[in-house]
Scaffold this motif. Structure first.
Motif, mmCIF file in Angstrom:
data_model
loop_
_atom_site.group_PDB
_atom_site.id
_atom_site.type_symbol
_atom_site.label_atom_id
_atom_site.label_comp_id
_atom_site.label_asym_id
_atom_site.label_seq_id
_atom_site.Cartn_x
_atom_site.Cartn_y
_atom_site.Cartn_z
ATOM 1 N N UNK A 47 0.896 -1.161 0.122
ATOM 2 C CA UNK A 47 0.094 -0.108 -0.114
ATOM 3 C C UNK A 47 0.838 1.252 -0.152
ATOM 4 N N UNK A 48 0.571 2.159 -0.904
ATOM 5 C CA UNK A 48 1.336 3.379 -0.847
ATOM 6 C C UNK A 48 0.649 4.512 -0.602
ATOM 7 N N UNK A 49 -0.565 4.604 -0.643
ATOM 8 C CA UNK A 49 -1.485 6.002 -0.366
ATOM 9 C C UNK A 49 -2.930 5.524 -0.246
ATOM 10 N N UNK A 50 -3.429 6.291 0.794
ATOM 11 C CA UNK A 50 -4.866 6.100 1.176
ATOM 12 C C UNK A 50 -5.624 7.431 1.618
ATOM 13 N N UNK A 51 -6.825 7.598 1.267
ATOM 14 C CA UNK A 51 -7.685 8.634 1.665
ATOM 15 C C UNK A 51 -8.973 8.392 2.122
ATOM 16 N N UNK A 52 -9.382 9.047 3.056
ATOM 17 C CA UNK A 52 -10.608 8.478 3.783
ATOM 18 C C UNK A 52 -12.092 9.210 2.852
ATOM 19 N N UNK A 53 -13.070 8.345 3.110
ATOM 20 C CA UNK A 53 -14.130 8.612 2.211
ATOM 21 C C UNK A 53 -14.855 9.756 2.738
ATOM 22 N N UNK A 54 -14.660 10.251 3.877
ATOM 23 C CA UNK A 54 -15.588 11.529 4.450
ATOM 24 C C UNK A 54 -14.180 12.488 4.858
ATOM 25 N N UNK A 55 -14.751 13.675 4.928
ATOM 26 C CA UNK A 55 -13.888 14.699 5.478
ATOM 27 C C UNK A 55 -13.735 14.807 6.884
ATOM 28 N N UNK A 56 -12.900 15.088 7.331
ATOM 29 C CA UNK A 56 -12.669 15.188 9.166
ATOM 30 C C UNK A 56 -11.702 16.626 9.028
ATOM 31 N N UNK A 57 -12.724 17.571 9.803
ATOM 32 C CA UNK A 57 -11.843 18.897 9.883
ATOM 33 C C UNK A 57 -11.992 19.781 8.679
#
Length: 131
Positions: A47-57
Motif C-alpha cells: 500500500x502506498x497511499x490512502x484517502x478517507x471517504x469522508x472529510x474530517x475537519x
C-alpha cells in the motif's frame, strides 16, 4: 462490489510524472477509504497511499508509505467520482502494476495501507519508469 477502473499508467523517464485515475462508473463512492497499491515483479503488493471517504475537519485524511511521501499525492473529486494519484519525481523502483481499492468498512488505526482491509479492487495499470 463496485467495479473500479484504473487508468493513466504508462512509460516515463526517471524524474517524470504521471497521474493515475481510479473511477467507479455508474456507482456512488460511499466507502470508508480508497487506496492505491502497487506490485512489482517478484515482490509483495504494498500500500502506498490512502484517502478517507469522508472529510474530517474539512479535509480528507490521507496516508502515505514512506517510500512515496513527498513525491506522490492522493486526492479525490466527489463530483466526478474519481480518486487520483499524482506521481512526481518517478524512479525506476516505482515500476509496478498499480491498483486502486476501496474499503467499505472502517479499519483499525494504522491499517490504512494494509491490503487485508480492502474489499474491492481494480484490474491494475502498468507503470514503467526508465532510467
Amino acid at each position: 462490489q463496485e467495479q473500479l477502473v484504473e487508468s493513466g499508467g504508462g512509460l516515463v523517464q526517471s524524474g517524470g510524472s504521471l497521474r493515475l485515475s481510479c473511477a467507479a462508473p455508474g456507482r456512488s463512492w460511499d466507502v470508508f477509504a480508497t487506496a492505491w497499491f502497487r506490485q512489482a515483479p517478484g515482490k509483495e503488493r504494498e500500500g502506498i497511499a490512502s484517502i478517507r471517504g469522508q472529510r474530517s475537519g474539512g479535509q480528507y485524511r490521507t496516508y502515505y508509505h514512506n517510500s512515496v511521501r513527498g513525491r506522490f499525492a492522493i486526492s479525490r473529486d466527489p463530483a466526478k467520482n474519481v480518486v487520483y494519484l499524482q506521481m512526481n519525481d518517478l524512479r525506476p523502483e516505482d515500476t509496478a502494476v498499480y491498483y486502486c481499492a476501496t474499503a467499505a468498512r472502517s479499519m483499525p488505526d494504522g491499517g490504512e495501507l494494509d491490503f487485508a482491509n480492502y474489499d474491492s479492487w481494480g484490474q491494475g495499470t502498468q507503470v514503467t519508469i526508465s532510467s
